[in-house]
Design an enzyme around this catalytic site. Structure first.
Site, mmCIF file in Angstrom:
data_model
loop_
_atom_site.group_PDB
_atom_site.id
_atom_site.type_symbol
_atom_site.label_atom_id
_atom_site.label_comp_id
_atom_site.label_asym_id
_atom_site.label_seq_id
_atom_site.Cartn_x
_atom_site.Cartn_y
_atom_site.Cartn_z
ATOM 1 N N SER A 128 5.614 7.085 29.776
ATOM 2 C CA SER A 128 6.169 5.855 29.232
ATOM 3 C C SER A 128 6.663 4.954 30.373
ATOM 4 O O SER A 128 5.900 4.644 31.284
ATOM 5 C CB SER A 128 7.284 6.190 28.239
ATOM 6 O OG SER A 128 7.639 5.071 27.459
ATOM 7 N N GLU A 188 -0.945 3.668 19.671
ATOM 8 C CA GLU A 188 0.286 3.218 20.324
ATOM 9 C C GLU A 188 0.327 1.699 20.473
ATOM 10 O O GLU A 188 -0.704 1.056 20.677
ATOM 11 C CB GLU A 188 0.392 3.809 21.731
ATOM 12 C CG GLU A 188 0.534 5.298 21.797
ATOM 13 C CD GLU A 188 0.875 5.752 23.205
ATOM 14 O OE1 GLU A 188 1.932 5.327 23.711
ATOM 15 O OE2 GLU A 188 0.110 6.523 23.780
#
Length: 298
Positions: free
Chosen positions: A144, A238
């Site tokens: 991330s 995502e």
């Protein structure tokens, strides 16, 4: 896809994402992540986590290859997380790869806005070099925001002609200018991240007047001369899908050997749920094999 992953997706979509939508600022989100990590993430047997002389976490699980190491930057949107939230997953990665993992607790926003995290990453690299490692003894990694940080550091090291052996990133956040189409296109498909709050998050990270396309925080706009092999793992659902897809294209533009692994439905950084879903262990095994192969090629 496993039944365990199906159940995880339901829990994230109906419990975790609504809580992220309601969180009152980064400090509340940080405390919630700490609590969730303590009760959810499953540590493998014989996990060892100690701090070295510079205060950096060293994580290993079982026998490890001497003189080689993974330098790993945790995720959490630059405002949350730490070695403690990721220790269980990193212990599993260490056991699978037989490599020690160095996991810095880099400075978090909003107390320490950009470029504090990047400067902390550079300091961690310099600490390993001072400890006797060569650049070729290190594989960079992260997830991330930490995946974006690892790639930003990779660019810095490529420019310095001291690239690591390789780099990998799980669902990396590579573009704080928020130019990716998937931020809107996957807003409903993403089972974890609330797209409507990401611009607010950028406001906590970047001080007023900072360039949101600065390569130190948005490696999508960085340059990567003499880049080593890179592994990118991410999911097609995502909101950061376009960050990852375009990052692979950017790296290939500098003749990097890029290995992409796209999962059709897994959540953001599904690797954290190792011990619960088989897909997480499978992806960590691929990273472990990638890191060992990078060292073997040297």
């Amino acid at each position: 896809m496993s039944l365990a992953l199906d159940l995880l997706l339901v829990g994230l979509r109906h419990v975790v994402r609504p809580r992220l939508r309601r969180a009152h600022g980064p400090l509340e989100a940080r405390r919630a992540f700490d609590r969730a990590a303590a009760v959810t993430f499953r540590a493998p047997p014989f996990l060892c986590r100690i701090k070295d002389r510079a205060g950096l976490d060293r994580i290993h699980c079982g026998p490890r290859l001497h003189g080689k190491i993974i330098l790993y930057f945790h995720g959490g949107g630059y405002v949350a997380g730490g070695p403690h939230t990721h220790a269980a997953m990193l212990g599993q990665l260490s056991g699978l790869s037989q490599l020690e993992v160095c996991a810095p607790a880099y400075p978090l926003a909003p107390e320490h806005p950009f470029p504090a995290a990047f400067e902390g990453a550079v300091a961690s690299w310099e600490h390993l070099m001072a400890a006797g490692y060569a650049p070729s003894d290190v594989v960079l990694g992260g997830d991330s925001a930490g995946g974006g940080l690892a790639l930003a550091l990779l660019s810095y090291l490529c420019h310095a002609a001291t690239p690591p052996a390789a780099a990998f990133a799980m669902s990396p956040w590579c573009d704080l200018s928020l130019s990716g189409d998937s931020l809107q296109g996957n807003a409903e498909r993403d089972p974890l991240l609330p797209a409507e709050r990401i611009r607010e998050l950028v406001g906590y990270i970047l001080p007023e007047g900072a360039d949101d396309a600065d390569p130190r925080v948005s490696p999508l706009f960085a340059e990567f001369p003499t880049c080593p092999p890179v592994l990118l793992q991410y999911s097609e659902t995502e909101i950061l899908f376009d960050d990852c897809r375009r990052m692979a294209e950017r790296l290939r533009g500098f003749d990097a050997d890029v290995l992409e692994r796209r999962h059709p439905r897994a959540p953001h950084v599904w690797h954290l749920f190792q011990g619960w879903v088989p897909e997480a262990r499978q992806s960590l095994r691929e990273i472990a094999d990638f890191a060992r192969a990078a060292f073997a090629a040297r």
